[in-house]
Design a protein around this motif. Sequence first.
Motif, PDB file in Angstrom:
ATOM      1  N   SER A  86       0.471  -1.527   0.022  1.00  0.00           N
ATOM      2  CA  SER A  86       0.434  -0.130   0.060  1.00  0.00           C
ATOM      3  C   SER A  86       0.743   1.426  -0.677  1.00  0.00           C
ATOM      4  CB  SER A  86      -1.269  -0.051   1.042  1.00  0.00           C
ATOM      5  OG  SER A  86      -0.306   0.195   2.183  1.00  0.00           O
ATOM      6  N   ASP A  88       2.469   4.596  -0.625  1.00  0.00           N
ATOM      7  CA  ASP A  88       1.175   6.100  -0.795  1.00  0.00           C
ATOM      8  C   ASP A  88       2.080   6.934  -1.069  1.00  0.00           C
ATOM      9  OD1 ASP A  88       2.748   6.119   2.221  1.00  0.00           O
ATOM     10  OD2 ASP A  88       0.796   6.112   3.190  1.00  0.00           O
ATOM     11  N   THR A 253      -8.189  -0.344   4.068  1.00  0.00           N
ATOM     12  CA  THR A 253      -6.926  -0.703   3.624  1.00  0.00           C
ATOM     13  C   THR A 253      -6.574  -2.071   3.045  1.00  0.00           C
ATOM     14  OG1 THR A 253      -5.954   1.429   4.090  1.00  0.00           O
ATOM     15  CG2 THR A 253      -3.933  -0.231   3.449  1.00  0.00           C
TER      16      THR A 253
END
Length: 295
Positions: A86, A88, A253
């Motif tokens: 993830s 970011d 998430t």
Amino acid sequence: MINVAVVGYGNIGKSVVKAVLLADDMKLCGIIRRTPSPIPSIDVPVATDIEHLTEKIDVVILCAPSRSIPDTAGKYLSKGISTVDSFDIHTQIKDVRAKLDKLAKDGNAVSVTAAGWDPGSDSCIRVLMQAMIPTGVTYTNFGPGMSMGHSVAVKAIDGVVDAISMTIPLGTGIHRRMVYVQLEKGAEFTRVENAVKNDPYFVHDETHVIQVEDINEVKNAGHGVDLQRLGMSSGVNNQRMSFNMTIDNPALTAQIMTGCARAACRLKSGCYTIIEIPPVDLLPGEREYWVSKLV
């Protein structure tokens, strides 16, 4: 069944473990963390290295700080194990994707990067909005809520015991960062404050750093987004649309990452962002079922 290992057991890691355990087409084969002690109520192996797991792993879900992802993912891709992360930091995604794409192809594996909700599922919404209103402007208004990537960045600063970064939307895609820090005894607040404000996560936003005695007094994992696009479709002005959600940040998430782990098993080797993956591949089962149910 898709054999999954989870790397990291912080806020996102704990939520990913729950999501994988709830997925009928996945098997949680292990958790990789620095402390290999068993986790109460979870009957899966816990190890410091994937080599210590007995079952062959198809996908590892990386629940690690963004800045560590390129090196961490590369470690698994070189072994031929697919990864989902993830990552970011929006401005670095293109470069990270290029690096992981080469590593994934060399290892005959798949990497799905930037697979959270923003970047991630919100990215897909922006693509659809762009397709529906090709000329115009999109505003992404986050919060109010906790940003995990920003919070982790502050926690890494010397002298910080714990921290939380709250994102406050000011409209038209502009945000204020309210950063609460619990410091070690003797740590200089001004030094920490300057480090936060000069970090790439914060340097482009209005940022306020506030010292607290106990970070638990201000913790809240909630977050949200309001996406707005206005412009012109087929030569007609005044087209307007919005997408709004209020969420638990780690939970959503984790759910997106779990769906991307499923998709990774359906893709050719290489690195992908979520906008490059057919949405139906995030779902369990056969495409024909979802075509008949959702189209």
